[in-house]
Structure formats: structure tokens, C-alpha cells
Write an enzyme that holds these catalytic residues in place. Structure first.
Site, PDB file in Angstrom:
ATOM      1  N   HIS A  97     -36.562  40.241  53.512  1.00  7.95           N
ATOM      2  CA  HIS A  97     -36.423  41.581  54.103  1.00  7.95           C
ATOM      3  C   HIS A  97     -37.812  42.166  54.350  1.00  7.95           C
ATOM      4  O   HIS A  97     -38.749  41.909  53.592  1.00  7.95           O
ATOM      5  CB  HIS A  97     -35.625  42.486  53.151  1.00  7.95           C
ATOM      6  CG  HIS A  97     -35.327  43.814  53.766  1.00  7.95           C
ATOM      7  ND1 HIS A  97     -36.221  44.847  53.722  1.00  7.95           N
ATOM      8  CD2 HIS A  97     -34.271  44.247  54.479  1.00  7.95           C
ATOM      9  CE1 HIS A  97     -35.709  45.878  54.387  1.00  7.95           C
ATOM     10  NE2 HIS A  97     -34.528  45.548  54.856  1.00  7.95           N
ATOM     11  N   GLU A 169     -34.541  42.174  62.290  1.00 11.21           N
ATOM     12  CA  GLU A 169     -34.813  43.575  61.964  1.00 11.21           C
ATOM     13  C   GLU A 169     -36.243  43.916  62.365  1.00 11.21           C
ATOM     14  O   GLU A 169     -37.183  43.666  61.588  1.00 11.21           O
ATOM     15  CB  GLU A 169     -34.632  43.819  60.468  1.00 11.21           C
ATOM     16  CG  GLU A 169     -33.228  43.582  59.980  1.00 11.21           C
ATOM     17  CD  GLU A 169     -32.944  44.350  58.689  1.00 11.21           C
ATOM     18  OE1 GLU A 169     -31.994  45.137  58.689  1.00 11.21           O
ATOM     19  OE2 GLU A 169     -33.689  44.189  57.724  1.00 11.21           O
TER      20      GLU A 169
HETATM   21  P1  PGA Z   1     -31.906  51.117  57.984  1.00 12.01           P
HETATM   22  O1  PGA Z   1     -32.315  49.802  57.139  1.00 12.01           O
HETATM   23  O2  PGA Z   1     -30.504  50.874  58.505  1.00 12.01           O
HETATM   24  O3  PGA Z   1     -31.954  52.240  56.974  1.00 12.01           O
HETATM   25  O4  PGA Z   1     -32.894  51.256  59.085  1.00 12.01           O
HETATM   26  C1  PGA Z   1     -31.953  48.523  57.584  1.00 12.01           C
HETATM   27  C2  PGA Z   1     -32.479  47.488  56.616  1.00 12.01           C
HETATM   28  O5  PGA Z   1     -33.546  47.691  56.040  1.00 12.01           O
HETATM   29  O6  PGA Z   1     -31.839  46.446  56.402  1.00 12.01           O
END
Ligand code: PGA
Length: 250
Positions: A97, A169
Site C-alpha cells: 500500500h 492506487e
Molecule cells: P481513500 O484511501 O479511499 O481514503 O483515498 C484508499 C486507500 O488508501 O486504499
């Protein structure tokens, strides 16, 4: 037939056991299993057992860790092994992550070791990749994503490559309220599939989008055929709001 969709909740450092249990009870009241939809919850480690137990009667729900260590056991104060996650009822783990990479300095090599350990324990890894804002602005998104993927794929046998789940992401979208445009996210998802395809034919790897997903933008993202689901932080913390989002798409 439409593709299966995956809705994953990353609770980060929120929801201690009592709060997580109340969430689970409410969420289960509000939702029912749906064909071709799977749900993942990634609670903090201390709440994993509670959430796994509370959700055990729902076959469409799986629970996983937000992070693991690659060693099986030992003098690693503060770390959690894959076997411990398994023993607590976890079925998978997030790996790489962006907060692990960019807040805690986790390297590509460590991420690769973690993915191998997760598979080794019989768990499902969800590998997170994504570029920082300056990397996107410099036109380096594909280079960064390919580097993050290749670091992991290089050490894996083909059957594990085929079994990966990916979450794209973009770092600039996480927790910022700046969501990627669906078409821009879809373009990166398509690129991720080309990185897999370079290694030979594989089945379709699920690629989720994450970064400021909420009830207002989830449907637009899920309308893109390249986007197989969402990984959600902030908007997954409230049972009503998350139940609404998992009811969208498909
Ligand atoms: P967020 O986080 O939806 O608060 O932007 C997503 C993540 O970090 O997986």
C-alpha cells in the site's frame, strides 16, 4: 456475462475491535450476498479476529491484513506474520500500500518478499501499485507501475502470477479527494494487463482502483470494463455509506 466485481475496504488505523464489531453487525443487516460480487475487509491487525468472526457466516465476505512481515516468526517486535493472519481468520493481505511504501519506506524488494510470504501461507495477496503526483506529471506513470509490478512478478511462479489481485492506487488520489478520471484509471489498468501479458498468456488479473472513491464517483469508475472493483479507505469507515457503495455497479 458481466465481470465479477470486488469491493475492498481498507480501514487503515481506524476501528478498534468494539467499533469494528458494531460495524460488522450493522453492515450485515444492510447487505445480502450478490452474484459475482465479493467483499474484502482490511481492518487493523488487532480487529482482524473480531471482524473475521463477525463476518464468518457470509461466504461473500473475506477479511485480510493491511500489512504482514515476510518471516514466519521471530524477534520482530511489532510485526505480524502471515500465519498469524491465517490463524485469526484472515484470508489475504494488502501488500505495498502506498502508505507502507511512502510513509514507512517499504521497498520494492520488501514488497516482493511479502507477496511470496502471503502466497506461501495460503493467503491471497492484493498488491497495491501507483505513481506519485510528480511521477505522473513527468509522464512516468507507466514506468513506475511496471517497476513496482516487475519487482514482484520476477520472483513468482506462473500460477501465483495468475492468482494475484492488483489495486491501482495513484498516490495523489489517496485520501486527497482527487479521484482519477475513470478513463485515466482505465488506461493504467489496461497497461497493467500488458505487463502481465508480456510474461505469457494468463487469465484476466483482477485490477481494482483506489484513491478517493466515494458514493458519488464509484458508479462512474465501475462503469469502465477495465476496472474490476474498488479499494476504499475513508468512504468504507461508515457501515451505511459502505453498504451503499457495495450496492453500486454490476
Ligand atoms: P481513500 O484511501 O479511499 O481514503 O483515498 C484508499 C486507500 O488508501 O486504499
Amino acid at each position: 456475462m458481466s465481470r465479477p466485481l470486488i469491493y475492498a475496504a481498507n480501514w487503515k488505523m481506524y476501528h478498534p475491535p468494539a467499533v469494528a464489531e458494531a460495524f460488522a453487525e450493522r453492515f450485515l443487516e444492510l447487505t445480502a450476498p450478490r452474484e459475482r460480487r465479493s467483499l474484502w475487509f482490511f481492518p487493523p491487525a488487532v480487529s482482524l479476529l473480531t471482524v473475521a468472526r463477525a463476518m464468518a457466516r457470509r461466504a461473500d465476505v473475506r477479511v485480510g491484513a493491511q500489512n504482514v512481515h515476510w518471516e514466519e516468526k521471530g524477534a520482530f517486535t511489532g510485526e505480524t506474520s502471515c500465519a498469524m493472519v491465517h490463524g485469526a481468520g484472515g484470508r489475504g493481505a494488502l501488500v505495498g500500500h502506498s502508505e507502507r511504501r511512502h510513509v514507512f519506506g517499504e521497498t520494492d524488494a520488501e514488497t516482493a518478499k511479502k507477496v511470496r510470504a502471503v502466497f506461501g501461507a495460503g493467503l491471497q495477496p492484493m498488491l497495491c501499485v501507483g505513481e506519485k503526483l510528480e511521477e505522473r506529471e513527468a509522464g512516468r506513470t507507466e514506468d513506475v507501475v511496471a517497476r513496482q509490478l516487475d519487482a514482484v512478478l520476477d520472483g513468482l511462479p506462473p500460477e501465483q502470477v495468475a492468482a494475484l489481485m492488483i489495486a491501482y492506487e495513484p498516490v495523489w488520489a489517496i485520501g486527497t479527494g482527487k479521484v482519477a478520471r475513470p478513463a485515466d484509471a482505465a488506461a493504467v489498468h489496461a497497461f497493467i494487463r500488458t505487463v502481465f501479458a508480456r510474461r505469457g498468456p494468463t487469465s484476466r488479473v483482477p485490477v481494482l482502483y483506489g484513491g478517493s472513491v466515494n458514493a458519488g464517483n464509484a458508479l462512474g469508475l465501475l462503469a469502465e470494463p477495465e476496472i474490476d472493483g474498488v479499494l476504499v479507505g475513508g468512504a468504507s469507515l461508515d457501515a451505511e455509506g459502505w453498504a451503499e457503495i457495495v450496492g453500486m455497479g454490476g
